[in-house]
Write a protein that holds these residues in place. Sequence first.
Motif, PDB file in Angstrom:
ATOM      1  N   VAL A 168       0.849  -1.179   0.000  1.00 38.63           N
ATOM      2  CA  VAL A 168       0.000   0.000   0.000  1.00 38.63           C
ATOM      3  C   VAL A 168       0.893   1.239   0.000  1.00 38.63           C
ATOM      4  CG1 VAL A 168      -1.744   1.299   1.290  1.00 38.63           C
ATOM      5  CG2 VAL A 168      -1.824  -1.207   1.231  1.00 38.63           C
ATOM      6  N   VAL A 169       0.499   2.254  -0.774  1.00 39.25           N
ATOM      7  CA  VAL A 169       1.218   3.526  -0.820  1.00 39.25           C
ATOM      8  C   VAL A 169       0.347   4.582  -0.154  1.00 39.25           C
ATOM      9  CG1 VAL A 169       2.233   5.299  -2.292  1.00 39.25           C
ATOM     10  CG2 VAL A 169       2.376   2.900  -2.964  1.00 39.25           C
ATOM     11  N   SER A 170       0.897   5.267   0.839  1.00 40.93           N
ATOM     12  CA  SER A 170       0.120   6.276   1.554  1.00 40.93           C
ATOM     13  C   SER A 170      -0.012   7.546   0.723  1.00 40.93           C
ATOM     14  CB  SER A 170       0.789   6.615   2.890  1.00 40.93           C
ATOM     15  OG  SER A 170       2.007   7.319   2.668  1.00 40.93           O
ATOM     16  N   LYS A 171      -1.026   8.329   1.044  1.00 39.52           N
ATOM     17  CA  LYS A 171      -1.219   9.612   0.375  1.00 39.52           C
ATOM     18  C   LYS A 171      -0.022  10.523   0.630  1.00 39.52           C
ATOM     19  CE  LYS A 171      -5.328  11.398   0.493  1.00 39.52           C
ATOM     20  NZ  LYS A 171      -6.565  12.097   0.940  1.00 39.52           N
ATOM     21  N   ARG A 210      -8.654   1.844   3.227  1.00 38.96           N
ATOM     22  CA  ARG A 210      -9.090   2.893   4.144  1.00 38.96           C
ATOM     23  C   ARG A 210      -8.072   3.122   5.262  1.00 38.96           C
ATOM     24  NH1 ARG A 210     -13.850   4.964   3.348  1.00 38.96           N
ATOM     25  NH2 ARG A 210     -15.445   3.840   2.142  1.00 38.96           N
ATOM     26  N   GLY A 211      -7.743   4.391   5.453  1.00 37.63           N
ATOM     27  CA  GLY A 211      -6.827   4.766   6.506  1.00 37.63           C
ATOM     28  C   GLY A 211      -5.371   4.529   6.181  1.00 37.63           C
ATOM     29  N   SER A 212      -5.093   3.941   5.000  1.00 41.40           N
ATOM     30  CA  SER A 212      -3.707   3.616   4.647  1.00 41.40           C
ATOM     31  C   SER A 212      -3.246   4.241   3.347  1.00 41.40           C
ATOM     32  CB  SER A 212      -3.521   2.086   4.575  1.00 41.40           C
ATOM     33  OG  SER A 212      -3.784   1.500   5.822  1.00 41.40           O
ATOM     34  N   GLY A 213      -4.064   4.143   2.290  1.00 37.50           N
ATOM     35  CA  GLY A 213      -3.643   4.701   1.012  1.00 37.50           C
ATOM     36  C   GLY A 213      -4.206   3.933  -0.164  1.00 37.50           C
ATOM     37  N   TYR A 214      -3.343   3.650  -1.124  1.00 33.98           N
ATOM     38  CA  TYR A 214      -3.773   3.017  -2.372  1.00 33.98           C
ATOM     39  C   TYR A 214      -2.797   1.909  -2.769  1.00 33.98           C
ATOM     40  CZ  TYR A 214      -6.186   7.502  -2.596  1.00 33.98           C
ATOM     41  OH  TYR A 214      -6.950   8.596  -2.291  1.00 33.98           O
ATOM     42  N   ARG A 215      -3.320   0.932  -3.506  1.00 32.80           N
ATOM     43  CA  ARG A 215      -2.457  -0.105  -4.064  1.00 32.80           C
ATOM     44  C   ARG A 215      -3.098  -0.653  -5.334  1.00 32.80           C
ATOM     45  NH1 ARG A 215      -3.221  -4.623   0.643  1.00 32.80           N
ATOM     46  NH2 ARG A 215      -5.428  -5.105   0.265  1.00 32.80           N
TER      47      ARG A 215
END
Length: 218
Positions: A168-171, A210-215
């Motif tokens: 996961v990549v954070s904002k 949610r709460g972490s970012g995108y992947r």
Amino acid sequence: MRVLVVEDEQRMAAALARGLGAEGFVVDVAADGPSGLESARFGGYDAVVLDIMLPGLSGYTVVRTLREEGNGVPVLLLSAKDGEYDQADGLDYGADDYLTKPFSFVVLVARLRALMRRGPAPRPPVLDAAGITLDPSSRRVEVEGAAVDLSRTEFLVLEHLLRAHPSVVSKESLLDDVWGAGQRGDPNVVEVYIGYLRRKLGRERIETVRGSGYRLRA
């Protein structure tokens, strides 16, 4: 050792050709951007000495095009522009070194020899995940084999996601790496560009955690 000199000022080009020839280099000269680009593409040179202010195409455009095509020939930019942002732009476009005019010919030769010892820049590996293929050298993106046109920022966001896959990549990480630490604007800009990518690549390919970012989905 073969060197291409791309310089539109005739006296400067002639002086460089004579001086480099005396140092044992085989020198060809191009007098404008388009002919310099064509020669650099197919000439098999060990290095290119490239002026920035050229007719037809700037030196910035020439070196950027070479890098986008995967051509790693060492490039030494020459320019009367000595500002730090001018030099940063040249290096960001893919040049290996930058020398301001007037310059020491001894230093020019030493830097050329150093670039040749280093050899062509290695071609970065193609990234591939979730049916998406991204070539950092040519800046080409394909989805299931079909080319997709992305803006520079869209490309950088996607590249970051691909390099991190399957993590996961954070904002915050995207803001720092794409827009630059200390250059943050509205953090919602990340959501905007994720939306752009979903429309172009397929909504199902990018997952929000949610709460972490995108992947990217496996």
